[in-house]
Structures are given as C-alpha cells and as structure tokens.
Write an enzyme that holds these catalytic residues in place. Structure first.
Site, PDB file in Angstrom:
ATOM      1  N   HIS A 279       0.851  -1.192   0.000  1.00 26.72           N
ATOM      2  CA  HIS A 279       0.000   0.000   0.000  1.00 26.72           C
ATOM      3  C   HIS A 279       0.881   1.235   0.000  1.00 26.72           C
ATOM      4  O   HIS A 279       1.922   1.248   0.652  1.00 26.72           O
ATOM      5  CB  HIS A 279      -0.904   0.017   1.245  1.00 26.72           C
ATOM      6  CG  HIS A 279      -2.090   0.889   1.087  1.00 26.72           C
ATOM      7  ND1 HIS A 279      -2.032   2.254   1.296  1.00 26.72           N
ATOM      8  CD2 HIS A 279      -3.358   0.605   0.707  1.00 26.72           C
ATOM      9  CE1 HIS A 279      -3.227   2.753   1.070  1.00 26.72           C
ATOM     10  NE2 HIS A 279      -4.053   1.789   0.704  1.00 26.72           N
ATOM     11  N   ASP A 336      -8.018  -5.495   0.293  1.00 26.54           N
ATOM     12  CA  ASP A 336      -8.476  -6.314  -0.829  1.00 26.54           C
ATOM     13  C   ASP A 336      -8.061  -7.778  -0.714  1.00 26.54           C
ATOM     14  O   ASP A 336      -8.527  -8.615  -1.485  1.00 26.54           O
ATOM     15  CB  ASP A 336      -7.935  -5.735  -2.148  1.00 26.54           C
ATOM     16  CG  ASP A 336      -8.620  -4.442  -2.510  1.00 26.54           C
ATOM     17  OD1 ASP A 336      -9.781  -4.272  -2.115  1.00 26.54           O
ATOM     18  OD2 ASP A 336      -7.998  -3.593  -3.177  1.00 26.54           O
TER      19      ASP A 336
HETATM   20  N1  ACO Z   1       3.969  -8.078  -3.806  1.00 24.55           N
HETATM   21  C1  ACO Z   1       5.314  -8.132  -3.931  1.00 24.55           C
HETATM   22  N2  ACO Z   1       6.103  -7.041  -3.962  1.00 24.55           N
HETATM   23  C2  ACO Z   1       5.515  -5.847  -3.909  1.00 24.55           C
HETATM   24  C3  ACO Z   1       4.127  -5.710  -3.779  1.00 24.55           C
HETATM   25  C4  ACO Z   1       3.346  -6.890  -3.734  1.00 24.55           C
HETATM   26  N3  ACO Z   1       2.001  -6.830  -3.629  1.00 24.55           N
HETATM   27  N4  ACO Z   1       3.815  -4.404  -3.729  1.00 24.55           N
HETATM   28  C5  ACO Z   1       4.958  -3.733  -3.825  1.00 24.55           C
HETATM   29  N5  ACO Z   1       5.996  -4.598  -3.933  1.00 24.55           N
HETATM   30  C6  ACO Z   1       7.419  -4.246  -4.002  1.00 24.55           C
HETATM   31  C7  ACO Z   1       7.790  -3.682  -5.366  1.00 24.55           C
HETATM   32  O1  ACO Z   1       8.192  -4.700  -6.239  1.00 24.55           O
HETATM   33  C8  ACO Z   1       8.899  -2.742  -4.992  1.00 24.55           C
HETATM   34  O2  ACO Z   1      10.046  -3.511  -4.773  1.00 24.55           O
HETATM   35  P1  ACO Z   1      11.501  -2.946  -5.171  1.00 24.55           P
HETATM   36  O3  ACO Z   1      11.699  -1.718  -4.326  1.00 24.55           O
HETATM   37  O4  ACO Z   1      12.412  -4.060  -4.834  1.00 24.55           O
HETATM   38  O5  ACO Z   1      11.419  -2.624  -6.625  1.00 24.55           O
HETATM   39  C9  ACO Z   1       8.482  -2.174  -3.634  1.00 24.55           C
HETATM   40  O6  ACO Z   1       7.626  -3.183  -3.073  1.00 24.55           O
HETATM   41  C10 ACO Z   1       7.721  -0.871  -3.716  1.00 24.55           C
HETATM   42  O7  ACO Z   1       6.642  -1.032  -4.652  1.00 24.55           O
HETATM   43  P2  ACO Z   1       5.972   0.149  -5.427  1.00 24.55           P
HETATM   44  O8  ACO Z   1       5.250  -0.406  -6.615  1.00 24.55           O
HETATM   45  O9  ACO Z   1       6.956   1.243  -5.672  1.00 24.55           O
HETATM   46  O10 ACO Z   1       4.939   0.675  -4.353  1.00 24.55           O
HETATM   47  P3  ACO Z   1       3.753   1.656  -4.643  1.00 24.55           P
HETATM   48  O11 ACO Z   1       3.497   2.416  -3.404  1.00 24.55           O
HETATM   49  O12 ACO Z   1       4.000   2.436  -5.880  1.00 24.55           O
HETATM   50  O13 ACO Z   1       2.533   0.672  -4.987  1.00 24.55           O
HETATM   51  C11 ACO Z   1       0.711  -0.799  -4.748  1.00 24.55           C
HETATM   52  C12 ACO Z   1       1.514   0.352  -4.112  1.00 24.55           C
HETATM   53  C13 ACO Z   1       0.300  -0.420  -6.158  1.00 24.55           C
HETATM   54  C14 ACO Z   1      -0.553  -0.987  -3.918  1.00 24.55           C
HETATM   55  C15 ACO Z   1       1.579  -2.074  -4.749  1.00 24.55           C
HETATM   56  O14 ACO Z   1       1.920  -2.434  -3.444  1.00 24.55           O
HETATM   57  C16 ACO Z   1       0.915  -3.239  -5.465  1.00 24.55           C
HETATM   58  O15 ACO Z   1       1.054  -3.378  -6.674  1.00 24.55           O
HETATM   59  N6  ACO Z   1       0.141  -4.110  -4.720  1.00 24.55           N
HETATM   60  C17 ACO Z   1      -0.582  -5.202  -5.315  1.00 24.55           C
HETATM   61  C18 ACO Z   1      -1.945  -4.716  -5.809  1.00 24.55           C
HETATM   62  C19 ACO Z   1      -2.876  -4.359  -4.666  1.00 24.55           C
HETATM   63  O16 ACO Z   1      -3.044  -5.104  -3.728  1.00 24.55           O
HETATM   64  N7  ACO Z   1      -3.524  -3.211  -4.810  1.00 24.55           N
HETATM   65  C20 ACO Z   1      -4.508  -2.757  -3.827  1.00 24.55           C
HETATM   66  C21 ACO Z   1      -3.994  -1.614  -3.042  1.00 24.55           C
HETATM   67  S1  ACO Z   1      -5.153  -1.152  -1.800  1.00 24.55           S
HETATM   68  C22 ACO Z   1      -6.382  -0.366  -2.637  1.00 24.55           C
HETATM   69  O17 ACO Z   1      -6.202   0.237  -3.658  1.00 24.55           O
HETATM   70  C23 ACO Z   1      -7.693  -0.509  -2.098  1.00 24.55           C
END
Ligand code: ACO
Length: 400
Positions: A279, A336
């Site tokens: 998140h 979620d």
């Molecule tokens: N599983 C594994 N690794 C993850 C996940 C995940 N769900 N989410 C983030 N990471 C990792 C990324 O690969 C990244 O790693 P790195 O630094 O080694 O490259 C690091 O964590 C940071 O990730 P970002 O994408 O930069 O984080 P951001 O804040 O931009 O994204 C997001 C947040 C989109 C929610 C992300 O965590 C994600 O894609 N989650 C999965 C989808 C999800 O569950 N979405 C619902 C969010 S809640 C809502 O909207 C109601």
C-alpha cells in the site's frame, strides 16, 4: 537535433533549499488540500472517518450512518438517521431504460465496465445533472449510492436469466442488496458482514480513484462525469480490482499445501506481486484487513467447504507476506486481500467484487468532490520536460 532544457528553465521542478530537481513520481506524499474527511496513520495501522476510528464504526455503526457522517460531518441522531435511511430507500429503484440498457450490454464485459456505462446513463436521465449546488450534489450522491447496489444485483440476475428482485424498502442498505442478489433475506450474520464491508470500503482519503473524481470535479465538470472517472480508476488491478485478483490468485494456488511452492515460484522470482498486499500509505497492517480477516475466519468456521479452503490458503500466504515482504519492504496484506473471501461466503460471484467496492466508495468520492469544490481550484500539476526543444521542422517529403 534540438536542445535539452536545463533544470533552471523549469524552476517549478527545483527544490528551493537543495537546488535539485524533485519529481514526485506517482504524486507520492504530495498534499493537494486540507481535509476533514479521513485520516490514515499508515505507521500505526489507524484509520478514521471524520475522526471516528474504523474499529468503532465497524463494530457499532451501519453503512447508512457512515454515509450520513461522511456527508454531514456529524453522527446522526436516531431521528435524523431514520429520515436519512428512508430517503436512501426511496431512491433504490432504477428507471426502466437503465434495466433495458443492462440487458443490452454484452455479458462478457467486466462488471466494472457495465457499472461505468450504467452510471453514466443514470446521469443522462437525472433531471438535476447540472445542479452543482451543495444540495443538488447531495441529492445526486444519495440517488447514486442507493441505486448502484440495484444495478449490480440486476446485472447479476440478468446474467443468470432469473427474474429481477425489486428493492424491499423494509430492509436496510446491505440486507436489501443481498436480498436483491439472491431473492431471499439473508441471515443476520451475513447481513451484518455485508454492512461492515460497505463501511470498510466507504472512504480512504486521496487514493487514485478519489483523486480522479476530484480532478474532474475541479474543472467544474458534472457530478456523474467525476464518478464515472473514479470508477475507471478503481477498476485497475493496482487499486480496487485487486480484490478480484486476490481471489484469482488463491484459485491459482489451489490448496494450502501449494502456498510455499507458489510463493517461491512467483513472488521470490519477482514474476508476480501478491495481490491484496502492499500500500502506498500503510507501512503496517491495514486495519480494514484485520476486520475483514475476522469475518473471513468466522465464515470459514460456519460455512466450511471452499470458504474454509480460501481462508486457509490466504492465512498461509499471509504468514509468508508478513514474515518476508513485511520485514524487508513494509509490505503487508491490505483490505483487498481478505474482502473477497467474505464476499465469496455471501454467495457473490468473484467478478462482481470490484463493483461492490465502488458501491461502497461512491460516498467517499462524493464527500471529496463536495469538500474540494466548496473552495475550488483547478488541479493542474506540472511535469519535468526531459525531451528537446527548438528542433528543426523538416517538411514531410524530405523526412527519411
Ligand atoms: N507483492 C510483492 N512485492 C511488492 C508488492 C506486492 N504486492 N507491492 C509492492 N511490492 C514491491 C515492489 O516490487 C517494490 O520492490 P523494489 O523496491 O524491490 O522494486 C516495492 O515493493 C515498492 O513497490 P511500489 O510499486 O513502488 O509501491 P507503490 O506504493 O508504488 O505501490 C501498490 C503500491 C500499487 C498498492 C503495490 O503495493 C501493489 O502493486 N500491490 C498489489 C496490488 C494491490 O493489492 N492493490 C490494492 C492496493 S489497496 C487499494 O487500492 C484498495
């Protein structure tokens, strides 16, 4: 060849104290306004709507009460709540033209696309669609919040070729939704679980979909355009559609015994992300996930079968997320991750889960639209230009 711009030619991108170019990719941690609607403390797993903790609201409130709170910035008296929920009940029916439209939309579209189209059409039919006064906007908000569950239930029953079940004004918002879906009144525990799910999804500060709604409203466009835009933003798997993807991920894993192998092959290799984890704001456990998790557990015990299998898979995968991803990258399971198991236990098909999120969140979007346009300023950020300028224009016949 042209020339590249220097940072000094783009002073809006330069931090005055460090003199360096600052790019807030993903608008991360940029405050765009003041607000009194919602506060997320992502370091201590806290969420408040208008100052009230999500735990208190989920334990003691109803969705109707939360809608009132978010709209009017106060908890209603019993009298006010009775009048307000009476108003919501009166608005549940959808026009015949919209039912006809639902019959015409191809069945293979994602339900969020159906919702986008149907909400837009509801806007076309609303005589107050251009009324941007606060009263007019509140009226449209109530209208839409009351009608979206009817759209979803009708879409569901049209797909099954079953007779439509009209809204029952004797039932509360959540109970009536399950009644319209299944054609029978739900038991008390199921009705309460649905109600709590609406509360948990009602609002969440300036997320991607709320921002979309506010950007649209800030141009003084109309209410329905703002909500349709928000639905479009919510539909992405990085946002609201993650509750659908989380269930597909549990299906792909198949059994609790397969969790570790799946995690090694997909997450440790970086092939996939855990859907329903991570998140932008929460760096600890999402408090909404905790409440959904408890309902999922209770349903697993009550229903057994596939609800129990989903719960066990989710539980095992969550252990890995919390011991590995959370330790290293502050990635914890989010709202979620668990909501889908609750919806599944309520007999709702997986592809509808994001529409339920939208049904609940319409109040949050509306509250932000109302708050923002009360002191409106068009939203217009900038980019750092990394291309060239002053390129020589070559006539089309001379280009190689
Ligand atoms: N599983 C594994 N690794 C993850 C996940 C995940 N769900 N989410 C983030 N990471 C990792 C990324 O690969 C990244 O790693 P790195 O630094 O080694 O490259 C690091 O964590 C940071 O990730 P970002 O994408 O930069 O984080 P951001 O804040 O931009 O994204 C997001 C947040 C989109 C929610 C992300 O965590 C994600 O894609 N989650 C999965 C989808 C999800 O569950 N979405 C619902 C969010 S809640 C809502 O909207 C109601």
């Amino acid at each position: 060849m042209g020339r590249k711009l220097s940072p000094e030619e783009q002073p809006w991108c330069i931090d005055k104290t460090t003199g360096k170019v600052v790019i807030n990719k993903g608008v991360e941690n940029v405050c765009i306004d003041k607000s009194t609607i919602c506060f997320i403390d992502g370091f201590h797993s806290k969420l408040y709507y208008r100052g009230y903790s999500i735990e208190d609201l989920a334990a003691h409130s109803t969705y109707e009460e939360v809608v009132y709170l978010l709209l009017y910035d106060k908890l209603p008296t019993r009298r006010e709540l009775t009048d307000f929920s009476g108003w919501m009940r009166e608005e549940r029916d959808i026009p015949r033209e919209v039912v006809d439209l639902l019959c015409k939309i191809p069945r293979d579209v994602e339900p969020m696309e159906m919702l986008r189209t149907a909400v837009s059409f509801l806007g076309n039919l609303d005589p107050g669609r251009y009324d941007m006064s606060r009263e007019g906007m509140v009226r449209k908000t109530i209208r839409l919040i009351a009608k979206i569950p009817t759209l979803i239930a009708y879409w569901h029953r049209i797909g099954l070729n079953r007779e439509l079940v009209c809204p029952d004004p004797r039932l509360g918002h959540a109970e009536n939704f399950l009644y319209m879906m299944h054609g029978e009144r739900p038991d008390g525990f199921s009705a309460r679980a649905m109600d709590v799910s609406f509360i948990l999804y009602a609002e969440h500060e300036m997320n991607a979909s709320a921002f979309t709604a506010v950007v649209i409203a800030s141009t003084l466009s109309d209410y329905y355009s703002a909500i349709v835009g928000a639905i479009g933003a919510l539909r992405g798997p990085l946002h609201g559609y993650a509750n659908v993807e989380a269930m597909r991920q549990f299906d792909e894993i198949g059994s609790p015994e397969n969790v570790e192998k799946w995690y090694k092959e997909n997450i440790l290799t970086g092939k996939k992300r855990v859907m329903g984890a991570g998140h932008r704001v929460y760096k600890t456990y999402d408090p909404r996930a905790k409440i959904f998790r408890e309902y999922a557990k209770q349903f697993a015990e009550r229903r057994g079968g596939k609800a129990k299998t989903y719960y066990e898979i989710a539980n095992k995968l969550e252990e890995l997320v919390m011991t590995q991803l959370c330790e290293t990258k502050n990635i914890c399971t989010n709202v979620d991750y668990w909501s889908g198991i609750v919806y599944y236990s309520l007999g709702i098909p997986v592809d509808l889960y994001c529409t339920l999120f939208a049904a609940a969140r319409t109040i949050g979007w509306s509250a932000h639209i109302l708050e923002y346009i009360a002191e409106n300023r068009i939203i217009r950020p900038r980019l750092y230009y990394d291309g060239e300028v002053d390129k020589e224009y070559i006539p089309i016949d001379k280009r190689t």
